[in-house]
Write an enzyme that holds these catalytic residues in place. Structure first.
Site, PDB file in Angstrom:
ATOM      1  N   GLU A   5     -10.850   6.798   3.526  1.00  0.00           N
ATOM      2  CA  GLU A   5      -9.863   6.236   4.449  1.00  0.00           C
ATOM      3  C   GLU A   5      -9.985   6.833   5.850  1.00  0.00           C
ATOM      4  O   GLU A   5     -11.096   7.031   6.356  1.00  0.00           O
ATOM      5  CB  GLU A   5      -8.456   6.421   3.857  1.00  0.00           C
ATOM      6  CG  GLU A   5      -8.295   5.717   2.511  1.00  0.00           C
ATOM      7  CD  GLU A   5      -6.858   5.626   2.069  1.00  0.00           C
ATOM      8  OE1 GLU A   5      -6.545   6.094   0.973  1.00  0.00           O
ATOM      9  OE2 GLU A   5      -6.042   5.067   2.816  1.00  0.00           O
ATOM     10  N   ASP A  17       0.845  -1.174   0.000  1.00  0.00           N
ATOM     11  CA  ASP A  17       0.000   0.000   0.000  1.00  0.00           C
ATOM     12  C   ASP A  17       0.896   1.245   0.000  1.00  0.00           C
ATOM     13  O   ASP A  17       2.121   1.151   0.124  1.00  0.00           O
ATOM     14  CB  ASP A  17      -0.954  -0.043   1.214  1.00  0.00           C
ATOM     15  CG  ASP A  17      -2.212   0.748   0.962  1.00  0.00           C
ATOM     16  OD1 ASP A  17      -3.265   0.395   1.512  1.00  0.00           O
ATOM     17  OD2 ASP A  17      -2.158   1.705   0.172  1.00  0.00           O
TER      18      ASP A  17
END
Ligand code: GLC
Length: 635
Positions: free
Chosen positions: A527, A310
Site C-alpha cells: 500500500e 475498505d
C-alpha cells in the site's frame, strides 16, 4: 455527480464482454439472478430481525482490534476480518487459523438467529497470512502470463487453502488498472491495460467462487477497489510523494473505459462482494459516492451482492479541519481521528455501503448507526437492503442451512501447501518471467556449467521473492514462511552434480566463476508504504552488477520488483535481464526458464520506462520506453 456525457459505458462494456466471449477461456459466468434465488426466505428473515441484529450484520471488526471476542455474540456481528498482520494470538499455523475461525463461528451460532459469520482475509496471492501456504506470484507477474485458465487454477487452489482454515471470504481479486507505477499497489494490478485486467480478474473470480459458491472448495470473492484506485494523481494525498488513496482527476469516459473495466466481467462471473476504494474521483471519496455505488454499480451494472468498505475508509468521509486534526490525532496509531464519525457513517451507508470494515470502532459504529435510523437520517429501507444483500451471499455460500459447513475441511487441510499446489505455482512463476535482454545468448544456461556465482539482495531471500501481503501486511525479508525455494536453492536444484554454485551471502566471491547471476530489486512493501518518488534501481544493486561486469563475468540480472524499475547503466552492463516481479515461494519456476526446462513466454503487462521522465506512462508519448507493453523475448 453525473456528467452530461454520452454513456460510453455500454459500448465499452459490450467491447469487453465481446472480448471475453471471443476468448471463451473459462467456463460461462454464473447464471443471472443466482444471488437472488433465496430472496423470499431472506425477506421473511429480515422481517424477524431487530434493528440491533440488522446493524450487527453490517459490522465487520478486525480480529486483532476486538476488545472481547464475545462481542460477536452480544452485538450479533455478521463478519470478522483479519487485516494484514492481524493473526490469531496463538500463532500463524493452519491450526491456529482454523481454531480462531471456529471460535468466532461458535459465538455467532449462539445468537438468537444463529446466523454464521463471513470471515474475511486478504488471500491475494495464496493464503498468504498462513505459514506453509503456497505463495503465488503477485498479480503484476500473473498479468505477464496472459493466461486466464492459469489464473483460474491458481484461484481455485487459493480457495482450497483458504477453506482449509474454515475461512470463507477473500478480498480478491484486485482489478485496479495502475497508471502510475510510483504507486505502492502497482503489483496488485494485473496490468496497465484494462482488457488484460478484465480478462484475468474474471478468471480469478471464477476460480475463487467456482461454479457453485456453496461448494466446499469455494470462497466468496471481492473485486476491489471500486473505482479509479489506480488512476490517482501524484501528490494528491497527505504527503508530497503519495498516490495511494489519492484523487483520480479524470473524466467519466476515462473512468469507465479504463478503471471500471474489471467490474462488468467480475459481476458477470458472479462476484459476490465489491470493495469501494479509499481514493476519490474528482474530489469525492468513492466510499461516500452515491452515484458510483448505487446508481452505477447496483443499478446500471446490476450488482446484487454487497459492498464492503475498505479498512476504516469511511472515517475519511468527513476530514478534520486543521485545528481538529491537531486535537484529534491518535499518536499511537498515527491516525487522525475523524471529528464526526456519525456523519461519516450516515454518508457512506446512504451512498450504498452495505457492510463496514470498522476494525476497532465496532461498538461505536453499532450504536451510532442505530441512532441514525431512529433519527430518520438513514432509512430502514436502506438497512434492509444492505442486510438483504449480505444474507444473499450467506445463503448462496451455503451458510444458512440447518448444518452449514463451518468446520475446516480435513481433506483440504491434507492438501495445504501440497507438492501439487506448489507445482502449479512453479508453472505460474515460469510463465510470469519476462526475458528483456539476452545478448550473447547466455540463456538458457547449461546445467553442466562449471561454476555459477549468485549475488545481490534477492539471491537467497524468500521474503523479497514474495513481497508485501506475505505473513505480515508489509511482508518481510529472508525465511519468512515454511516451504518454498529461494533462487539460490532453485539454481542448486537445477545444475548437474559437477557444477559449483556459490553465493556472496555465504561469504564466497566471484573469483573463478564462469558466470554471475545478480538478483536485484525492491524490499517488500504494501500500500502507501510502497509509494515512491524515485524508481531508480538502488545504488547497492547497481554497484554489484558493475562489480561482476568489472570482474569480466557474463552477468545475468534478475529483477525482483513490484513494478518496472529505472535500470540506468545496468541495462547496458547486463548481458541478460529477466523481469521476475514478485514470484512468491516457488523459486524453482525461475530456474526452469533460466536453464531452458521451460521456455520464456512472459510478455510485459506494464511498459518499462527508460527514465523517471517517462513516469507515469502517459508521459511516454513519442519517446519509446525501454521496453514497451507486450515486450518479451523467447530463448
Ligand atoms: C487494506 C486494503 C484492502 C484490504 C483491506 C483489508 O487497507 O486497502 O485492499 O482488503 O485493507 O486488509
Amino acid at each position: 455527480m453525473r456528467h452530461a456525457l454520452f454513456r460510453p459505458f455500454s459500448c465499452i462494456s459490450l467491447a469487453i464482454r465481446f472480448s471475453l466471449l471471443v476468448f471463451p477461456e473459462i467456463s460461462p459466468a454464473a447464471s443471472p439472478g443466482w444471488l437472488t434465488a433465496h430472496d423470499t426466505e431472506i425477506k421473511a428473515l429480515v422481517a424477524r430481525m431487530t434493528l440491533q441484529e440488522k446493524v450487527g450484520q453490517m459490522t465487520q471488526p478486525d480480529l486483532g482490534a476486538m476488545k472481547d471476542l464475545s462481542d460477536i455474540q452480544t452485538l450479533c456481528l455478521g463478519s470478522v476480518l483479519s487485516g494484514g498482520g492481524s493473526d490469531p494470538q496463538s500463532g500463524n499455523t493452519l491450526s491456529d487459523w482454523s481454531n480462531v475461525h471456529q471460535e468466532c463461528q461458535n459465538l455467532a451460532r449462539k445468537t438468537r438467529l444463529a446466523i454464521p459469520l463471513l470471515y474475511g482475509v486478504d488471500a491475494v496471492h495464496g493464503h498468504n497470512n498462513v505459514l506453509g501456504a503456497v505463495i503465488f506470484p503477485h498479480n503484476i507477474g500473473l498479468g505477464c502470463t496472459r493466461n486466464p485458465a492459469l489464473i483460474q487454477e491458481i484461484s481455485q487452489i487459493t480457495a482450497k487453502e483458504v477453506r482449509a482454515t474454515g475461512i470463507q471470504w477473500t478480498f480478491a481479486p484486485c482489478v485496479a488498472v495502475p497508471r502510475d507505477i510510483r504507486w505502492g499497489r502497482t503489483y496488485e494490478g494485473y496490468s496497465e491495460d484494462p482488457a488484460i485486467v478484465a480478462s484475468l480478474g474474471r478468471a480469478a473470480v471464477r476460480g475463487l467462487q467456482g461454479d457453485n459458491l456453496a461448494g466446499s472448495q469455494s470462497v466468496v470473492g471481492c473485486a476491489k477497489h471500486f473505482v479509479g484506485d489506480g488512476g490517482t494523481i501524484f501528490g494528491s494525498t497527505r504527503g508530497e510523494g503519495t498516490l495511494d488513496q489519492g484523487d483520480a482527476r479524470i473524466d467519466e469516459a476515462t473512468l469507465r473505459a479504463v478503471h471500471m473495466a474489471g467490474y462488468p466481467p467480475a459481476i458477470d462471473a458472479g462476484v459476490a462482494t465489491i470493495m469501494p476504494s479509499y481514493s476519490s474521483w474528482n474530489g469525492v471519496k468513492c466510499s461516500g459516492n452515491k452515484y458510483l455505488l448505487t446508481d452505477v454499480l447496483k443499478k446500471e451494472l446490476g450488482f446484487e451482492g454487497f459492498l464492503i468498505s475498505d479498512y476504516n475508509a469511511i472515517d475519511q468521509l468527513v476530514p478534520p479541519t486543521r485545528r481538529q486534526a491537531a486535537d484529534l490525532s491518535d499518536s499511537a496509531a498515527g491516525q487522525v481521528r475523524t471529528p464526526d464519525y456519525k456523519k461519516c457513517i450516515e454518508i457512506s451507508i446512504n451512498a450504498g455501503m452495505d457492510m463496514v470494515m470498522v476494525t476497532e470502532r465496532y461498538r461505536e459504529f453499532v450504536s451510532l448507526l442505530q441512532e441514525l435510523v431512529h433519527e430518520n437520517k438513514v432509512p430502514v429501507s436502506r438497512i434492509d437492503d444492505a442486510v438483504t444483500r449480505i444474507l444473499r451471499v450467506k445463503f448462496a455460500h451455503g451458510l444458512m442451512g440447518d448444518n452449514p459447513r463451518l468446520m475446516p475441511d480435513k481433506a483440504l487441510q491434507a492438501e495445504f501447501g501440497s507438492p501439487f499446489h506448489r507445482s502449479v505455482a512453479r508453472k505460474a512463476v515460469s510463465e510470469s518471467m519476462v526475458l528483456l535482454k539476452n545478448e550473447g545468448e547466455h540463456l538458457p544456461l547449461k546445467s553442466t556449467i562449471r561454476r555459477i556465482h549468485l549475488t545481490g539482495s534477492g539471491a537467497d531471500n524468500l521474503g523479497m521473492q514474495c513481497g508485501g501481503w506475505t505473513i505480515d501486511w508489509q511482508g518481510g525479508q529472508g525465511a519468512i514462511t515454511q516451504g518454498g525455494t529461494t533462487i539460490l536453492a532453485a539454481v542448486r536444484n537445477a545444475v548437474s552434480p559437477g557444477t559449483t554454485v556459490t553465493c556472496s551471502t555465504e561469504g564466497a566471491d566471484e573469483q573463478g566463476a564462469d558466470l554471475a547471476i545478480v538478483v536485484v530489486g525492491e524490499e517488500p512493501y504494501a500500500e502507501m508504504e510502497g509509494d515512491r518518488t524515485d524508481l531508480t534501481l538502488n545504488g547497492k544493486d547497481a554497484g554489484t552488477v558493475s562489480a561482476m561486469k568489472a570482474a569480466g563475468l557474463p552477468v545475468i540480472v534478475l529483477v525482483l520488483s513490484g513494478r518496472p524499475l529505472v535500470l540506468g547503466e545496468v541495462a547496458e552492463q547486463a548481458d541478460a535481464i529477466v523481469a521476475a516481479w514478485l514470484p512468491g515461494s516457488e523459486g524453482d519456476g525461475i530456474a526452469d526458464v533460466l536453464f531452458g526446462k521451460t521456455p520464456f513466454t512472459g510478455k510485459l503487462s506494464f511498459s518499462w520506462p527508460k527514465t523517471m521522465a517517462q513516469i507515469p506512462a502517459s508521459r511516454i508519448g513519442k519517446n519509446a520506453p525501454l521496453f514497451p507493453l507486450g515486450f518479451g523475448l523467447t530463448h
